[in-house]
Design an enzyme around this catalytic site. Structure first.
Site, PDB file in Angstrom:
ATOM      1  N   ASN A  11      -0.012   0.875  21.612  1.00  0.00           N
ATOM      2  CA  ASN A  11       0.768  -0.056  20.800  1.00  0.00           C
ATOM      3  C   ASN A  11       1.861  -0.689  21.650  1.00  0.00           C
ATOM      4  O   ASN A  11       2.380  -0.059  22.572  1.00  0.00           O
ATOM      5  CB  ASN A  11       1.408   0.699  19.613  1.00  0.00           C
ATOM      6  CG  ASN A  11       1.965  -0.264  18.583  1.00  0.00           C
ATOM      7  OD1 ASN A  11       1.303  -1.233  18.222  1.00  0.00           O
ATOM      8  ND2 ASN A  11       3.174  -0.011  18.113  1.00  0.00           N
TER       9      ASN A  11
ATOM     10  N   LYS B  55       0.815  -1.228   0.000  1.00  0.00           N
ATOM     11  CA  LYS B  55       0.000   0.000   0.000  1.00  0.00           C
ATOM     12  C   LYS B  55       0.845   1.273   0.000  1.00  0.00           C
ATOM     13  O   LYS B  55       0.423   2.292  -0.532  1.00  0.00           O
ATOM     14  CB  LYS B  55      -0.971  -0.008   1.193  1.00  0.00           C
ATOM     15  CG  LYS B  55      -2.040  -1.086   1.045  1.00  0.00           C
ATOM     16  CD  LYS B  55      -3.020  -1.072   2.202  1.00  0.00           C
ATOM     17  CE  LYS B  55      -3.971  -2.245   2.075  1.00  0.00           C
ATOM     18  NZ  LYS B  55      -4.992  -2.260   3.126  1.00  0.00           N
TER      19      LYS B  55
HETATM   20  P1  ATR Z   1      -0.208  -3.781   9.299  1.00  0.00           P
HETATM   21  O1  ATR Z   1      -0.106  -3.400   7.863  1.00  0.00           O
HETATM   22  O2  ATR Z   1      -0.996  -5.032   9.566  1.00  0.00           O
HETATM   23  O3  ATR Z   1      -0.614  -2.652  10.177  1.00  0.00           O
HETATM   24  P2  ATR Z   1       2.389  -3.425  10.441  1.00  0.00           P
HETATM   25  O4  ATR Z   1       2.529  -2.048   9.882  1.00  0.00           O
HETATM   26  O5  ATR Z   1       3.590  -4.340  10.436  1.00  0.00           O
HETATM   27  O6  ATR Z   1       1.261  -4.232   9.714  1.00  0.00           O
HETATM   28  O7  ATR Z   1       1.869  -3.278  11.957  1.00  0.00           O
HETATM   29  C1  ATR Z   1       1.545  -4.375  12.756  1.00  0.00           C
HETATM   30  C2  ATR Z   1       0.964  -3.878  14.072  1.00  0.00           C
HETATM   31  O8  ATR Z   1       0.567  -5.007  14.858  1.00  0.00           O
HETATM   32  C3  ATR Z   1       1.955  -3.087  14.919  1.00  0.00           C
HETATM   33  O9  ATR Z   1       1.253  -2.127  15.668  1.00  0.00           O
HETATM   34  C4  ATR Z   1       2.521  -4.188  15.831  1.00  0.00           C
HETATM   35  O10 ATR Z   1       3.058  -3.728  17.037  1.00  0.00           O
HETATM   36  P3  ATR Z   1       4.611  -3.198  17.096  1.00  0.00           P
HETATM   37  O11 ATR Z   1       4.584  -1.819  16.510  1.00  0.00           O
HETATM   38  O12 ATR Z   1       4.937  -3.210  18.530  1.00  0.00           O
HETATM   39  O13 ATR Z   1       5.395  -4.173  16.284  1.00  0.00           O
HETATM   40  C5  ATR Z   1       1.262  -4.966  16.106  1.00  0.00           C
HETATM   41  N1  ATR Z   1       1.491  -6.343  16.554  1.00  0.00           N
HETATM   42  C6  ATR Z   1       1.842  -7.412  15.798  1.00  0.00           C
HETATM   43  N2  ATR Z   1       1.907  -8.530  16.551  1.00  0.00           N
HETATM   44  C7  ATR Z   1       1.577  -8.166  17.821  1.00  0.00           C
HETATM   45  C8  ATR Z   1       1.455  -8.866  19.061  1.00  0.00           C
HETATM   46  N3  ATR Z   1       1.690 -10.186  19.150  1.00  0.00           N
HETATM   47  N4  ATR Z   1       1.099  -8.156  20.157  1.00  0.00           N
HETATM   48  C9  ATR Z   1       0.854  -6.815  20.081  1.00  0.00           C
HETATM   49  N5  ATR Z   1       0.961  -6.095  18.931  1.00  0.00           N
HETATM   50  C10 ATR Z   1       1.312  -6.770  17.818  1.00  0.00           C
END
Ligand code: ATR
Length: 279
Positions: free
Chosen positions: A151, A65
Site C-alpha cells: 500500500n 459498509k
Molecule cells: P475503499 O473502500 O475503496 O477501499 P479506502 O478505504 O479509502 O477506499 O481505501 C483506498 C485505497 O486506495 C487505499 O489503500 C489507498 O492508499 P492509501 O492508504 O495510501 O491512501 C489507495 N489509493 C487511492 N488512490 C491511490 C493512488 N493514486 N495510488 C496508490 N494508492 C491509492
C-alpha cells in the site's frame, strides 16, 4: 406482491445493482422493485430504518459498509472478519443479519468465471483500504501460498495484516517488490481517478494474471499498464459485482441464479453507455 430492495450508499447514482437484481428477479419469476437510496452524511441508521419499513433487506455500498457493520443485530463470518457489511437481511426471528459477499464474489469470478487457480498461488494485493479488508478472508480460503499486501501508506497494510493474524499474509514495502506474482489484484481506488498505483514492472511476467476490482467501459488504467508491461491476462471487477450480487440474492431468496447471461448483458450495456470506472 412486489418485493422492495435497495442499495444504500453515497454516491449511489452510478450503481448497476438495480439492473443486476432486476435480471436475477426475471430469471426466478420474482417481482422486485430495487431502488438506489442516497444516504445523507451521518444518516445511515435513519435511512436504513426508513427503508426497512417496507423493504425486506438491502445492499450497502461505499462509504456505508462500516456503518452497516455497526447497524445490524448479528454478522456472518465474512462480515465479522472484514468488518464491513454489504448485504442486510432478516433472519427467521426477524433480527437483522449483516453479511459480506464481496470476497466470495471476487473468488467466484476469479476461480469459476476466469478459471484462475488460487491454490498455491503467490498473490500481490495492492491497497489496504476497506475494499481490500473485505475480500482478504475469502482470498485466504482459496489456499494461496502467500498474499503480499502493498500500500502507498505502509502503516495501513501493516495494520490490516496484524488484524488478520494469518501467516500467509504479509505487508511488504516497495523495495521488497522484486519478483513476479501469479496474481496481482488492484484493490486501490486509484483507477477510479484514472491513476496508477506506484508499482515496479518486475511484479509481472507474461504468466501473471491481473485483476482490477473496479470496472469500466474501457480497459482500466491498471489493466492497461499490466498489458503494456508484460502482455498479461487481465480482468476488471464487473464479474465480481455480478457474483457478489448473486450471493446477496441467494441470502434474500434462497435461490441460485445463472450469472453468465447477466454478466454478458451488463458487459454489453456497459460498453454501449460508456460508463466511467465504478465499483
Ligand atoms: P475503499 O473502500 O475503496 O477501499 P479506502 O478505504 O479509502 O477506499 O481505501 C483506498 C485505497 O486506495 C487505499 O489503500 C489507498 O492508499 P492509501 O492508504 O495510501 O491512501 C489507495 N489509493 C487511492 N488512490 C491511490 C493512488 N493514486 N495510488 C496508490 N494508492 C491509492
Amino acid at each position: 406482491m412486489t418485493i422492495q430492495l435497495a442499495v444504500l450508499g453515497n454516491p449511489v447514482e452510478h450503481s448497476r445493482s438495480p439492473e443486476i437484481h432486476g435480471l436475477f428477479g426475471a430469471q426466478c419469476g420474482i417481482e422486485l422493485d430495487y431502488k438506489k437510496v442516497l444516504v445523507p452524511t451521518g444518516k445511515f441508521a435513519q435511512t436504513a430504518d426508513d427503508f426497512l419499513q417496507n423493504g425486506i433487506g438491502f445492499n450497502v455500498t461505499v462509504p456505508c459498509k462500516q456503518d452497516a457493520y455497526h447497524y445490524v443485530d448479528h454478522l456472518d463470518e465474512a462480515a465479522r472478519q472484514g468488518q464491513a457489511v454489504n448485504t442486510v437481511s432478516r433472519d427467521q426471528d426477524g433480527r437483522l443479519l449483516g453479511s459480506n459477499t464481496d470476497g466470495a464474489g471476487l473468488v467466484s469470478d476469479v476461480t469459476r468465471n476466469l478459471g484462475w487457480s488460487l491454490t498455491g498461488a503467490r498473490i500481490l494485493v495492492v491497497g489496504a483500504g476497506g475494499a481490500v479488508a473485505g475480500v482478504l478472508p475469502a482470498l485466504l480460503s482459496g489456499n494461496p501460498a502467500a498474499i503480499h499486501i502493498y500500500n502507498r501508506t505502509p502503516e495501513k497494510a501493516q495494520q490490516l495484516v496484524s488484524h488478520l493474524g494469518q501467516a500467509q499474509v504479509e505487508a511488504i514495502e516497495k523495495s521488497q517488490l522484486q519478483d513476479a506474482y501469479d496474481i496481482v489484484i488492484n484493490g486501490t481506488s486509484a483507477s477510479l481517478a484514472g491513476h496508477l498505483p506506484d508499482l515496479p514492472a518486475q511484479v509481472l511476467d507474461k504468466n501473471s494474471r491481473c485483476y482490477d476490482m473496479v470496472y469500466a467501459a474501457h480497459t482500466t488504467a491498471f489493466n492497461a499498464w499490466c498489458e503494456q508491461q508484460a502482455d498479461c491476462e487481465t480482468a476488471d471487477g464487473l464479474g465480481m459485482l455480478v457474483e457478489q450480487a448473486a450471493l446477496s440474492f441467494s441470502i434474500w431468496f434462497d435461490r441460485k441464479v445463472d450469472t453468465g447471461p447477466v454478466l454478458e448483458s451488463l458487459r454489453n450495456s456497459t460498453s454501449q453507455n460508456n460508463f466511467e470506472e465504478s465499483k
